[in-house]
Scaffold this motif. Sequence first.
Motif, PDB file in Angstrom:
ATOM      1  N   GLY A 110      11.672  71.428 -22.743  1.00  0.00           N
ATOM      2  CA  GLY A 110      12.444  70.621 -23.333  1.00  0.00           C
ATOM      3  C   GLY A 110      12.027  70.575 -24.885  1.00  0.00           C
ATOM      4  N   LEU A 111      12.598  69.865 -25.671  1.00  0.00           N
ATOM      5  CA  LEU A 111      12.087  69.477 -26.875  1.00  0.00           C
ATOM      6  C   LEU A 111      12.490  68.133 -27.127  1.00  0.00           C
ATOM      7  N   GLY A 112      11.557  67.486 -28.045  1.00  0.00           N
ATOM      8  CA  GLY A 112      11.600  66.012 -28.213  1.00  0.00           C
ATOM      9  C   GLY A 112      10.366  65.276 -28.328  1.00  0.00           C
ATOM     10  N   ASN A 113      10.506  63.794 -27.893  1.00  0.00           N
ATOM     11  CA  ASN A 113       9.124  63.508 -28.016  1.00  0.00           C
ATOM     12  C   ASN A 113       8.352  63.736 -26.818  1.00  0.00           C
ATOM     13  N   PRO A 114       7.134  63.894 -27.069  1.00  0.00           N
ATOM     14  CA  PRO A 114       5.989  64.571 -26.226  1.00  0.00           C
ATOM     15  C   PRO A 114       5.942  63.485 -24.793  1.00  0.00           C
ATOM     16  N   SER A 115       5.773  62.110 -25.172  1.00  0.00           N
ATOM     17  CA  SER A 115       5.694  61.242 -24.084  1.00  0.00           C
ATOM     18  C   SER A 115       7.044  61.137 -23.221  1.00  0.00           C
ATOM     19  N   ASP A 116       8.131  61.303 -23.921  1.00  0.00           N
ATOM     20  CA  ASP A 116       9.582  61.445 -23.108  1.00  0.00           C
ATOM     21  C   ASP A 116       9.574  62.541 -22.164  1.00  0.00           C
ATOM     22  N   LEU A 117       9.139  63.670 -22.823  1.00  0.00           N
ATOM     23  CA  LEU A 117       9.195  65.035 -21.887  1.00  0.00           C
ATOM     24  C   LEU A 117       8.503  64.662 -20.900  1.00  0.00           C
ATOM     25  N   GLU A 118       6.995  64.029 -21.136  1.00  0.00           N
ATOM     26  CA  GLU A 118       6.277  64.025 -19.736  1.00  0.00           C
ATOM     27  C   GLU A 118       6.736  62.984 -18.778  1.00  0.00           C
ATOM     28  N   ASN A 119       7.259  62.075 -19.203  1.00  0.00           N
ATOM     29  CA  ASN A 119       7.866  60.948 -18.384  1.00  0.00           C
ATOM     30  C   ASN A 119       9.124  61.649 -17.407  1.00  0.00           C
ATOM     31  N   ILE A 120       9.837  62.436 -18.042  1.00  0.00           N
ATOM     32  CA  ILE A 120      10.897  63.202 -17.439  1.00  0.00           C
ATOM     33  C   ILE A 120      10.209  64.040 -16.288  1.00  0.00           C
ATOM     34  N   ARG A 121       9.298  64.669 -16.665  1.00  0.00           N
ATOM     35  CA  ARG A 121       8.549  65.724 -16.013  1.00  0.00           C
ATOM     36  C   ARG A 121       7.820  65.043 -14.689  1.00  0.00           C
ATOM     37  N   SER A 154       8.964  62.448 -13.280  1.00  0.00           N
ATOM     38  CA  SER A 154      10.154  61.940 -12.496  1.00  0.00           C
ATOM     39  C   SER A 154      10.614  62.931 -11.789  1.00  0.00           C
ATOM     40  N   THR A 155      10.752  64.123 -12.497  1.00  0.00           N
ATOM     41  CA  THR A 155      11.247  65.220 -11.684  1.00  0.00           C
ATOM     42  C   THR A 155      10.257  65.943 -10.477  1.00  0.00           C
ATOM     43  N   VAL A 156       8.999  65.806 -10.855  1.00  0.00           N
ATOM     44  CA  VAL A 156       8.235  66.227  -9.902  1.00  0.00           C
ATOM     45  C   VAL A 156       8.069  65.077  -8.650  1.00  0.00           C
ATOM     46  N   ASP A 157       8.293  63.985  -8.828  1.00  0.00           N
ATOM     47  CA  ASP A 157       7.913  62.828  -7.881  1.00  0.00           C
ATOM     48  C   ASP A 157       9.467  63.172  -7.100  1.00  0.00           C
ATOM     49  N   PHE A 158      10.586  63.229  -7.637  1.00  0.00           N
ATOM     50  CA  PHE A 158      11.834  63.549  -6.827  1.00  0.00           C
ATOM     51  C   PHE A 158      11.691  64.903  -5.952  1.00  0.00           C
ATOM     52  N   CYS A 159      11.384  65.737  -6.607  1.00  0.00           N
ATOM     53  CA  CYS A 159      11.301  67.067  -5.963  1.00  0.00           C
ATOM     54  C   CYS A 159      10.262  66.936  -4.633  1.00  0.00           C
ATOM     55  N   HIS A 160       9.422  66.362  -4.763  1.00  0.00           N
ATOM     56  CA  HIS A 160       8.443  66.432  -3.758  1.00  0.00           C
ATOM     57  C   HIS A 160       8.816  65.327  -2.600  1.00  0.00           C
ATOM     58  N   THR A 188      16.880  71.420  -5.029  1.00  0.00           N
ATOM     59  CA  THR A 188      17.895  72.366  -5.980  1.00  0.00           C
ATOM     60  C   THR A 188      18.004  71.763  -7.342  1.00  0.00           C
ATOM     61  N   ILE A 189      17.918  72.419  -8.367  1.00  0.00           N
ATOM     62  CA  ILE A 189      18.105  72.023  -9.649  1.00  0.00           C
ATOM     63  C   ILE A 189      19.236  71.118 -10.075  1.00  0.00           C
ATOM     64  N   GLN A 190      20.393  71.495  -9.032  1.00  0.00           N
ATOM     65  CA  GLN A 190      21.572  70.534  -9.076  1.00  0.00           C
ATOM     66  C   GLN A 190      21.229  69.217  -8.666  1.00  0.00           C
ATOM     67  N   ARG A 191      20.637  69.274  -7.676  1.00  0.00           N
ATOM     68  CA  ARG A 191      20.233  67.714  -7.112  1.00  0.00           C
ATOM     69  C   ARG A 191      19.270  67.044  -8.234  1.00  0.00           C
ATOM     70  N   VAL A 192      18.385  67.651  -8.677  1.00  0.00           N
ATOM     71  CA  VAL A 192      17.316  67.181  -9.688  1.00  0.00           C
ATOM     72  C   VAL A 192      18.093  66.628 -10.764  1.00  0.00           C
ATOM     73  N   VAL A 193      19.021  67.417 -11.513  1.00  0.00           N
ATOM     74  CA  VAL A 193      19.520  66.967 -12.658  1.00  0.00           C
ATOM     75  C   VAL A 193      20.848  65.905 -12.493  1.00  0.00           C
ATOM     76  N   GLY A 194      21.698  66.390 -11.340  1.00  0.00           N
ATOM     77  CA  GLY A 194      22.620  65.445 -11.083  1.00  0.00           C
ATOM     78  C   GLY A 194      22.710  64.149 -10.462  1.00  0.00           C
ATOM     79  N   PHE A 195      21.545  64.036  -9.887  1.00  0.00           N
ATOM     80  CA  PHE A 195      21.296  62.880  -8.807  1.00  0.00           C
ATOM     81  C   PHE A 195      20.122  61.994  -9.297  1.00  0.00           C
ATOM     82  N   ALA A 196      19.050  62.635  -9.764  1.00  0.00           N
ATOM     83  CA  ALA A 196      17.794  62.067 -10.052  1.00  0.00           C
ATOM     84  C   ALA A 196      17.596  61.687 -11.648  1.00  0.00           C
TER      85      ALA A 196
END
Length: 174
Positions: free
Chosen positions: A61-72, A74-80, A92-100
Amino acid sequence: MAYTPYDWQHTLSQKVDYVEDRLRLGNPVVGISCKDGIVILSLRKAQGKIFEIYDRLAFAGLGNPSDLENIRHSTVDFCHAEGFQRSPEDVTIQRVVGFAISPAMKRRFSDPFQSPLILRGLFAQVGREPQDDLFYTLNYDGEFARNTQFAVLSGTANGMRWMELALSGKGGLR
């Protein structure tokens, strides 16, 4: 204090202006499908902004490093959690982006009392064959788009259009 629909619309407009101004100087990110997987490139020299988030899934991504880290995070937690509750193949990436991620970003962006996340994200999933590779781009307001073959992020809409034309072979570059 009464909060009218006009105030809400005005707040959203101010948020868009604020985030777009902050993203304008962001370094572009490009994800390209190739024979051996997916290549994700960024021009950032300092702190990295390309991450593996799960088996076959990546985030940049691009943007604020702390916001990127927060999304990372959240995404890792959701995936696990998804991999544990269901199976690793169901992550799947569809579930990660679309539902989480997207619904949470939409709620945060539309809440007049919260600051928006300053980021654009690129999510990638390596398929069994290159034609099965998927890319999702996610905007600060929670809107996302699905892409195949490649995806690009830039600080401006014009920069994104130029990179998409160049990668699709319609921009005069080969």
